[in-house]
Design an enzyme around this catalytic site. Structure first.
Site, PDB file in Angstrom:
ATOM      1  N   HIS A  41       0.846  -1.206   0.000  1.00  0.00           N
ATOM      2  CA  HIS A  41       0.000   0.000   0.000  1.00  0.00           C
ATOM      3  C   HIS A  41       0.879   1.253   0.000  1.00  0.00           C
ATOM      4  CE1 HIS A  41      -2.801   3.088   1.442  1.00  0.00           C
ATOM      5  NE2 HIS A  41      -3.727   2.333   0.859  1.00  0.00           N
ATOM      6  N   GLU A  68      -3.010   2.907  -7.183  1.00  0.00           N
ATOM      7  CA  GLU A  68      -3.249   4.026  -6.267  1.00  0.00           C
ATOM      8  C   GLU A  68      -2.226   5.129  -6.533  1.00  0.00           C
ATOM      9  OE1 GLU A  68      -5.309   2.788  -2.434  1.00  0.00           O
ATOM     10  OE2 GLU A  68      -3.245   2.113  -2.255  1.00  0.00           O
TER      11      GLU A  68
HETATM   12  P1  PGA Z   1      -9.348   6.530   0.716  1.00  0.00           P
HETATM   13  O1  PGA Z   1      -8.226   5.411   0.927  1.00  0.00           O
HETATM   14  O2  PGA Z   1     -10.539   5.879   0.104  1.00  0.00           O
HETATM   15  O3  PGA Z   1      -9.620   7.039   2.111  1.00  0.00           O
HETATM   16  O4  PGA Z   1      -8.741   7.572  -0.175  1.00  0.00           O
HETATM   17  C1  PGA Z   1      -7.939   4.502  -0.097  1.00  0.00           C
HETATM   18  C2  PGA Z   1      -6.755   3.676   0.331  1.00  0.00           C
HETATM   19  O5  PGA Z   1      -5.781   4.225   0.835  1.00  0.00           O
HETATM   20  O6  PGA Z   1      -6.771   2.458   0.259  1.00  0.00           O
END
Ligand code: PGA
Length: 253
Positions: free
Chosen positions: A93, A166
């Protein structure tokens, strides 16, 4: 679609159990698969609570670079997660890559441990600096994918791997997202880049690609509009902590 509820370090074991029970009783739309990323402290009780649920799975948020059982103070291994009832884990992550300087070597070790222990893996790749242009983002993701999946075969990942795209510019915890609309064109470009890489390296293996970062009811439909360009699901942080908001998301697509 796949909805991954990333509870992060936000809940006590008791609060995790309560929220898991709320998910269980909420009659979430059965057309989606839901994966809860529980903290290690809550994993056992949350997995136990949901063990017979047809659509909700429970994964860990990370695992150790060390395997099995042994003298590694403070660590939690893939084997321990599996023995606690966890069916998988998240790896790489952005918060771990940035706040803990987790590197791709470590992620590769964790990947091997997870797959050897029979866990499924959601591998998060993406943009660790908001400054990068599109070309540099592609290069960075290609590097992450190559390193994180080093020596991992198509047989090992078949039915086991999901990739999450992400970007630190878009995750709510980094606090730098201004509007409610997400830059869908950029996101689709990155997702397609990941899909192309996977098709080249693992031809014929189906690997879902999901998106994570500030997903909410106001923007989720952006992902379902143009056929073939959408993603296979979402990694949801903030909005997964509130049952009503999370259910709204599932009902919207
Ligand atoms: P968020 O987090 O939906 O609060 O932006 C997503 C993540 O970090 O997995």
């Amino acid at each position: 679609m796949i909805f991954v509820a990333n509870w992060k370090m936000n809940l006590s074991p008791e609060e995790s159990k309560k929220l898991a029970l709320a998910y269980k009783e909420a009659a979430l739309p059965g057309r989606h698969e839901v994966i809860i990323l529980a903290s290690d402290l809550a994993l056992y009780s949350v997995a136990d609570l949901l063990k017979d649920h047809p659509a909700i799975k429970v994964y860990a948020q990370d695992i150790s670079i060390f395997n099995g059982y042994g003298s590694y103070t403070g660590e939690v291994s893939a084997r321990q997660v599996a023995d606690a009832g966890g069916q998988g884990c998240l790896l790489g992550h952005m918060e771990r890559r940035t706040h803990l300087s987790e590197n791709d070597n470590e992620i590769n070790l964790k990947m091997k441990n997870a797959l050897n222990a029979g866990l499924k893996v959601i591998l998060s790749v993406g943009v660790t600096s908001a400054e990068l242009d599109a070309e540099s983002q592609h290069q960075l993701m290609e590097y992450q994918l190559r390193q994180d999946l080093y020596e991992i075969t198509a047989e090992q990942i078949a039915g086991k791997l999901t990739i999450a795209f992400e970007s630190v510019a878009l995750i709510s915890s980094y606090g730098n997202l201004s509007g409610t609309e997400l830059p869908a064109t950029d996101i689709f470009d990155r997702i397609n880049f990941i899909r192309e890489w996977l098709a080249r390296v693992y031809p014929g293996v189906a690997v879902p690609v999901i998106y994570g970062g500030s997903v909410g009811p106001e923007n989720i439909r952006q992902f379902t509009t143009e056929a073939g360009k959408g993603c296979d699901g979402f990694l949801v942080g903030k909005k997964s902590l509130d049952l009503v908001a999370f259910k709204n998301l599932l009902e919207a697509v």
